[in-house]
Write a protein that holds these residues in place. Structure first.
Motif: not given
Length: 365
Positions: A31-44
């Motif tokens: 999508l080439k967005t500057k918004a940070p993508r959500p992390p994987k739940p198991q890592n967050a």
């Protein structure tokens, strides 16, 4: 109370899950967005907040109570372009986002971040106003759970929740009974200037970080017996309380800053604010934390003194306590507080046992 872990999965399930996440990751990157993508739940470190903690919805709640759900939904739809005002969890969420920014600067590819989930029993139609409000304030909240009037508690484990904040004491109690760290949030009665660069979290000790085993002795046998007990069992770690796992999660993220020589500039700071006396009963607390491999940045033993004035100096984004009179005292002096309804303290008010109604009174009109 044990830490929540995902259910055991077969190798095939894990491979399929990894493939799903890789596909989602590739999609976001495309999508080439500057918004940070959500992390994987198991890592967050996942923080679930209700809509009424994130935003001030007192007026909307009154419509729901007085006029019913249809009028409430219609009002929300009619005003969906009007941003909701910030609620008690709002500064806390902003502070979490600031920590994420620092973490991403130090570890661009890491997914060990805070992940904020909006967990609400609102109808999906209300979601538009919630989304508009989140975007208005520039909050990074991508995961929503809107249950249309049903309790969202059953979804908390599926979202791998590390902390749940709500305005509903019943839902919080239900979450704690499910083994999830949770607290009921209260708005402070006066505004305070909170740090924009450092997340500050203050914890009570007994029945919050630790079990209520020692508090039971105080309530049933008095302080002298309590002091003797704590001295006798000084080297025996206390059992964990409902918020221990959240402190553990904070510590995990703190260590990422320490690894980059950022200890003195760490954007997370934790406080223990306890009514215990240091000389008489403090050693067991500190040794318990040490046995868990956990650090607390500041430990304040008040020996029964009010917590409000000290918290006014600390200015935490959130303060957890199991006693409502401590919550009320903190709120009066501008501290955003969260009640942990756990342990024997729920049967007492200001140290006095709350009398339960006699059986015959239960049948009186």
């Amino acid at each position: 109370m044990s830490e929540i872990k995902p259910e055991d999965k077969t190798a095939t399930d894990k491979n399929e899950e990894e493939q799903d996440w890789e596909a989602a990751k590739a999609f976001f990157e495309s999508l080439k967005t500057k918004a940070p993508r959500p992390p994987k739940p198991q890592n967050a470190v996942t923080i679930a907040v209700s809509s009424r903690t994130l935003f001030n919805m007192v007026a909307e709640r009154k419509i729901f109570v007085d006029e019913g759900v249809e009028k409430y939904v219609a009002f929300q739809v009619e005003h969906e372009s009007d941003p909701l005002k910030p609620g008690p969890a709002f500064p806390f969420v902003k502070a979490l986002m600031n920590v994420n920014t620092r973490l991403r600067n130090l570890y661009p590819d890491s997914e060990e971040l805070f992940d904020i989930v909006l967990m609400t029993n609102n109808h999906a139609q209300v979601g538009v106003r919630l989304i508009n409000s989140i975007n208005h304030y520039g909050l990074t909240i991508e995961r929503f759970c809107m249950t249309g009037g049903k309790s969202p508690i059953g979804y908390l484990k599926a979202y791998m929740t590390n902390l749940y904040l709500s305005k509903s004491a019943d839902k919080v109690t239900e979450a704690i009974e499910e083994g999830i760290a949770a607290a009921t949030m209260f708005m402070s009665r006066q505004e305070s200037d909170l740090s924009d660069t450092q997340l500050r979290v203050a914890f009570d000790g007994d029945a919050v970080l630790f079990s209520d085993e020692s508090e039971i002795i105080v309530k049933k046998h008095g302080l002298d017996t309590f002091f003797e007990h704590e001295k006798k069992f000084e080297n025996k770690p206390l059992a964990q309380g409902p918020l221990k796992c959240f402190l553990e999660a904070l510590g995990k993220l703190q260590r990422k800053f320490y690894a980059k020589n950022e200890r003195l500039n760490c954007p997370i700071r934790t406080f223990l604010v306890t009514a215990r006396s240091a000389a008489s009963s403090g050693a067991r607390v500190l040794k318990t934390l040490r046995s868990w491999g956990l650090e607390i940045d500041e430990a304040l033993f008040l020996a029964g003194a009010p917590k409000g004035p000290l918290l006014q100096k600390i200015r935490p984004h959130i303060f957890f306590d199991d006693q409502m009179f401590h919550i009320e005292g903190a709120n009066e002096l501008g501290t955003i507080s969260a009640h942990v309804p756990y342990g024997i303290g729920q049967k007492y008010n200001k140290g006095k046992l709350i009398e339960e109604p006699k059986k015959e009174d239960c049948y009186k009109k």
